[in-house]
Write a protein that holds these residues in place. Structure first.
Motif, short mmCIF file in Angstrom:
data_model
loop_
_atom_site.label_atom_id
_atom_site.label_comp_id
_atom_site.label_asym_id
_atom_site.label_seq_id
_atom_site.Cartn_x
_atom_site.Cartn_y
_atom_site.Cartn_z
N GLY A 232 40.33 -19.37 60.64
CA GLY A 232 40.33 -20.60 61.42
C GLY A 232 41.02 -21.77 60.76
N ALA A 233 40.81 -22.95 61.34
CA ALA A 233 41.61 -24.14 61.02
C ALA A 233 41.33 -24.73 59.64
CB ALA A 233 41.38 -25.21 62.08
N ASN A 234 40.23 -24.41 59.02
CA ASN A 234 39.89 -24.98 57.72
C ASN A 234 40.50 -24.22 56.54
OD1 ASN A 234 38.35 -27.09 58.81
ND2 ASN A 234 36.56 -25.76 58.98
N TRP A 235 41.42 -23.32 56.88
CA TRP A 235 42.07 -22.51 55.85
C TRP A 235 43.58 -22.62 55.99
CZ3 TRP A 235 39.09 -19.66 52.31
CH2 TRP A 235 37.72 -19.70 52.56
N ARG A 236 44.29 -22.36 54.91
CA ARG A 236 45.74 -22.45 54.94
C ARG A 236 46.37 -21.27 54.22
NH1 ARG A 236 48.58 -26.73 51.05
NH2 ARG A 236 50.25 -25.33 51.68
N LEU A 237 47.62 -21.00 54.58
CA LEU A 237 48.39 -19.94 53.94
C LEU A 237 49.39 -20.57 52.99
CD1 LEU A 237 49.14 -16.91 53.79
CD2 LEU A 237 50.76 -17.33 55.65
N GLN A 238 49.36 -20.15 51.73
CA GLN A 238 50.29 -20.64 50.72
C GLN A 238 51.19 -19.49 50.29
OE1 GLN A 238 50.49 -23.94 48.85
NE2 GLN A 238 52.44 -22.85 48.72
N LEU A 239 52.48 -19.60 50.57
CA LEU A 239 53.42 -18.56 50.18
C LEU A 239 54.01 -18.88 48.81
CD1 LEU A 239 55.32 -18.03 53.55
CD2 LEU A 239 53.39 -16.72 52.63
N GLY A 240 54.36 -17.83 48.09
CA GLY A 240 54.98 -17.99 46.78
C GLY A 240 55.86 -16.80 46.47
N LYS A 241 56.17 -16.60 45.21
CA LYS A 241 57.03 -15.51 44.79
C LYS A 241 56.29 -14.18 44.93
CE LYS A 241 59.50 -18.29 41.36
NZ LYS A 241 59.72 -18.50 39.91
N SER A 242 56.62 -13.44 45.97
CA SER A 242 56.01 -12.13 46.24
C SER A 242 54.49 -12.23 46.34
CB SER A 242 56.39 -11.11 45.15
OG SER A 242 57.79 -10.93 45.10
N VAL A 243 54.02 -13.32 46.93
CA VAL A 243 52.58 -13.50 47.09
C VAL A 243 52.30 -14.34 48.33
CG1 VAL A 243 52.55 -15.56 45.60
CG2 VAL A 243 50.44 -14.27 45.97
N ALA A 244 51.22 -14.02 49.01
CA ALA A 244 50.71 -14.82 50.11
C ALA A 244 49.24 -15.11 49.81
CB ALA A 244 50.85 -14.09 51.45
N GLU A 245 48.92 -16.37 49.67
CA GLU A 245 47.57 -16.76 49.30
C GLU A 245 46.88 -17.49 50.45
OE1 GLU A 245 45.19 -19.51 45.98
OE2 GLU A 245 47.34 -19.11 45.77
N ILE A 246 45.63 -17.16 50.65
CA ILE A 246 44.80 -17.86 51.64
C ILE A 246 43.76 -18.66 50.87
CG2 ILE A 246 43.09 -17.55 53.47
CD1 ILE A 246 44.64 -15.08 54.32
N ARG A 247 43.71 -19.96 51.16
CA ARG A 247 42.77 -20.83 50.47
C ARG A 247 42.28 -21.92 51.41
NH1 ARG A 247 45.37 -25.47 48.09
NH2 ARG A 247 47.66 -25.45 48.27
N PRO A 248 41.16 -22.54 51.09
CA PRO A 248 40.65 -23.60 51.95
C PRO A 248 41.60 -24.80 51.98
CG PRO A 248 38.96 -22.84 50.42
CD PRO A 248 40.26 -22.26 49.95
N VAL A 249 41.64 -25.47 53.11
CA VAL A 249 42.36 -26.74 53.20
C VAL A 249 41.67 -27.72 52.26
CG1 VAL A 249 42.88 -28.69 54.71
CG2 VAL A 249 43.14 -26.34 55.55
N GLY A 250 42.45 -28.48 51.51
CA GLY A 250 41.86 -29.44 50.58
C GLY A 250 42.87 -29.92 49.57
N ASP A 251 42.41 -30.18 48.36
CA ASP A 251 43.26 -30.73 47.31
C ASP A 251 44.41 -29.79 46.97
OD1 ASP A 251 41.58 -32.87 47.26
OD2 ASP A 251 40.60 -32.35 45.38
N ASP A 252 45.48 -30.37 46.41
CA ASP A 252 46.59 -29.58 45.93
C ASP A 252 46.94 -30.03 44.52
OD1 ASP A 252 48.14 -31.96 46.10
OD2 ASP A 252 48.78 -31.48 48.14
N LYS A 253 48.00 -29.47 43.96
CA LYS A 253 48.34 -29.77 42.57
C LYS A 253 48.78 -31.22 42.38
CE LYS A 253 49.50 -25.09 41.04
NZ LYS A 253 50.48 -24.28 40.28
N GLY A 254 49.33 -31.83 43.43
CA GLY A 254 49.69 -33.24 43.32
C GLY A 254 48.47 -34.13 43.20
N VAL A 255 47.44 -33.83 43.96
CA VAL A 255 46.18 -34.57 43.85
C VAL A 255 45.60 -34.40 42.45
CG1 VAL A 255 43.81 -34.74 44.72
CG2 VAL A 255 45.70 -34.38 46.32
N ALA A 256 45.67 -33.18 41.92
CA ALA A 256 45.15 -32.93 40.57
C ALA A 256 45.90 -33.74 39.52
CB ALA A 256 45.24 -31.44 40.24
N LEU A 257 47.23 -33.79 39.63
CA LEU A 257 48.01 -34.58 38.66
C LEU A 257 47.59 -36.05 38.72
CD1 LEU A 257 51.72 -34.32 37.73
CD2 LEU A 257 50.83 -36.55 38.43
#
Length: 259
Positions: free
Chosen positions: A167-192
């Motif tokens: 559902g809508a509270n989750w997101r798909l993050q693509l990368g190098k030969s990887v597809a990750e599913i994680r909750p919508v929320g903070d990202d690495k920019g927020v962490a920095l």
């Protein structure tokens, strides 16, 4: 002719930046590193990634030279990265969601419970493609196909189907030969930015190092904060400096610390 002039000017600018990069004032900057593909070479399975002795030593030396203004921001769980580094290096895991000192996530059990029903079918799927890997992140998962490149389309379809079920509270993050599913929320920019708001990072200019799409928020945050973005590897990420990979980063860091 104008096109050639623009290219020449850009080349000169990049040369100037690279010169500045090689002589960064360690008293004025803070350093943020992704782990896989940046400090360490990517392996077919996340658990096979290793950090060389030299870069491990030099990250600690960099931390000591900057009074502790060095941090790791990774998509992996913090406890997977901790054994590779000195205990004094702070780590933000799961793209910054698992931040040092965070209070317990009140929704963590719910997120973990949402992922559990997906794992049996995905486990069976990767078993049919030798070299593919299902990474269980607790409150998320990732499908890796670096070791089974022919399975890319199948893995992407499975990731998208899993996302639709969550559902809508989750997101798909693509990368190098990887597809990750994680909750919508903070990202690495927020962490920095969270690191930059506290000692010993505050009042310094951030330098961020990353190699993949999930590093973009971190690279952008560094530039927006008056610092510099350094991209590694083959992806054409927007950055001030591009390095070929972890080996070139390790070489630069060793030379900079000896200067």
């Amino acid at each position: 002719m104008r096109c050639c002039v623009r290219r020449w000017k850009r080349t000169e600018i990049l040369r100037d930046i690279f010169k500045d990069f090689g002589s960064l004032d360690l008293d004025q900057h803070a350093f943020f590193f992704d782990f896989d593909g940046t400090l360490a070479e990517i392996a077919p399975r996340p658990q096979d990634v290793s950090l060389g002795f030299g870069i491990r030593r030099d990250i600690l030396r960099l931390s000591e030279r900057t009074n502790g203004a060095v941090a790791i921001i990774t998509g992996r769980n913090r406890d997977e990265i901790t054994p590779h580094l000195d205990a004094t290096i702070p780590i933000a895991g799961l793209h910054g969601v698992d931040f040092p000192g965070n209070a317990a996530d009140p929704d963590l059990a719910e997120k973990v419970a949402a992922i559990r029903p997906l794992l049996p079918a995905l486990t069976d799927l990767v078993a049919t493609y030798p070299g593919a890997v299902l990474e269980d992140k607790g409150q998320g998962l990732a499908l890796h196909w670096r070791g089974a490149p022919s399975s890319e389309a199948v893995m992407l379809a499975a990731a998208n189907q899993s996302l639709a079920l969550l559902g809508a509270n989750w997101r798909l993050q693509l990368g190098k030969s990887v597809a990750e599913i994680r909750p919508v929320g903070d990202d690495k920019g927020v962490a920095l930015r969270r690191f930059m708001a506290q000692p010993p990072f505050a009042d310094r200019r951030p330098i961020a190092f990353g190699d993949d799409l999930n590093d973009l928020p971190m690279l952008e945050a560094a530039r927006e904060s008056g610092g510099m973005a350094v991209a590694l590897g083959e992806r054409d990420l927007p950055a001030d400096i591009h390095l070929s990979g972890p080996a070139e980063l390790a070489d630069w860091l060793e030379r900079r610390l000896e200067a």
